[in-house]
Scaffold this active site. Structure first.
Site, PDB file in Angstrom:
ATOM      1  N   ASP A  74       0.808  -1.217   0.000  1.00  0.00           N
ATOM      2  CA  ASP A  74       0.000   0.000   0.000  1.00  0.00           C
ATOM      3  C   ASP A  74       0.843   1.271   0.000  1.00  0.00           C
ATOM      4  O   ASP A  74       0.297   2.374  -0.081  1.00  0.00           O
ATOM      5  CB  ASP A  74      -0.924  -0.016   1.229  1.00  0.00           C
ATOM      6  N   SER A 128      -7.287   5.280  -0.150  1.00  0.00           N
ATOM      7  CA  SER A 128      -7.530   3.952  -0.700  1.00  0.00           C
ATOM      8  C   SER A 128      -8.997   3.584  -0.529  1.00  0.00           C
ATOM      9  O   SER A 128      -9.595   3.834   0.522  1.00  0.00           O
ATOM     10  CB  SER A 128      -6.652   2.911   0.007  1.00  0.00           C
ATOM     11  N   GLN A 164      -5.425  -2.110  -6.625  1.00  0.00           N
ATOM     12  CA  GLN A 164      -6.073  -1.148  -5.707  1.00  0.00           C
ATOM     13  C   GLN A 164      -6.706  -0.033  -6.492  1.00  0.00           C
ATOM     14  O   GLN A 164      -6.148   0.448  -7.477  1.00  0.00           O
ATOM     15  CB  GLN A 164      -5.069  -0.550  -4.715  1.00  0.00           C
TER      16      GLN A 164
END
Length: 282
Positions: A201, A225, A275
């Site tokens: 991430d 996110s 993502q």
């Protein structure tokens, strides 16, 4: 060498007064909200604590529901959805003060033989030939720079120019970084899979910024996110160098999508990531 500060964070432990509920400390973050990668890694480990040790985590699909508060403990409640002959499925709710901040489903599998192939890694410089982002951030005249870099406890090395202070003039929609934890991570394979989720991430949305001539320091820009998917293909250690190759196939509706591939030092594909994030400009 001292173990990574990520060890107590990822190594979530059972609650004393509840079954299949786990908790662990929060890692201090430079923003007033939890880093999503921390929660992803903890969810992965919490789910893994409820399956037999011979079943390895192979996928995790998660939605970020609310920003987390670094000052509030997170509880990870695991629901045992299924235990089959080869696969186990678990749903995990990460909550703070009873309010969900992330919901995910993880799947585990016993070792099995089958077809084998993977997309080859690109040719890039070795990590020893690239500057560490620690050095780049230390050189910035900003009080938060060191906390952003060293506070992550991951040594990241960009192949393309880093985006902390300045945009990429080439506006390419892809990038490669090497990363590894900056201290050893003792423990089982599950902890390393959780650490890879944590690190996944850190830079996954950068290709979206890179494609549109943006940097993390762009005034007024907001990034968050929305969801995260990850598939682990082969074992890998997070305290050894991993090549993370990411690209953005699309951005629309104030959302940007990035996909990534992780390779170990032997150029074996060890994980795949996707993502979608929200990106708003003033």
């Amino acid at each position: 060498m001292t173990a990574s500060p990520l060890l107590p964070v990822l190594d979530v432990r059972p609650a004393e007064d509840a079954v299949d509920v786990f908790g662990g400390p929060n890692l201090p973050h430079w923003r007033p909200r939890l880093f999503g990668g921390q929660v992803l890694g903890q969810v992965a480990v919490a789910a893994g604590r409820t399956v037999p040790e011979d079943r390895a985590l192979h996928s995790l699909h998660a939605y970020f529901l609310r920003p987390g508060d670094p000052d509030v403990p997170v509880a990870f409640t695991v629901e045992r959805l299924r235990d089959g002959r080869s696969f186990s499925a678990r749903r995990v709710q990460a909550t703070q003060a009873g309010v969900p901040i992330l919901s995910g489903i993880a799947s585990f599998q016993t070792a099995a033989e089958g077809l084998e192939h993977h997309e080859p890694a690109p040719e890039v410089p070795d990590p020893e030939d690239l500057p560490s982002d620690y050095e780049l951030l230390d050189a910035l005249d900003h009080p938060m720079a060191a906390r952003i870099g060293r506070g992550r406890h991951v040594d990241v090395r960009h192949v393309e120019p880093a985006l902390y202070a300045a945009a990429d003039p080439q506006r390419r929609a892809g990038q490669s970084v090497w990363f590894r934890l900056d201290a050893p991570l003792p423990g089982p394979d599950l902890l390393h899979r959780g650490a890879l989720a944590y690190a996944s991430d850190l830079s996954v949305l950068e290709p979206v910024l890179r494609r549109h001539g943006l940097a993390w320091a762009t005034p007024g820009m907001s990034v968050a996110s929305l969801d995260h998917a990850m598939w682990w293909h082969r074992p890998a250690r997070a305290d050894e160098w991993v090549l993370y190759v990411t690209q953005s196939p699309s951005a629309s509706g104030a959302r940007g999508l990035s996909t990534g591939r992780m390779y170990d030092r032997q150029r074996r594909l060890v994980a795949t990531v996707a993502q979608e994030g929200m990106l708003r400009l003033p």
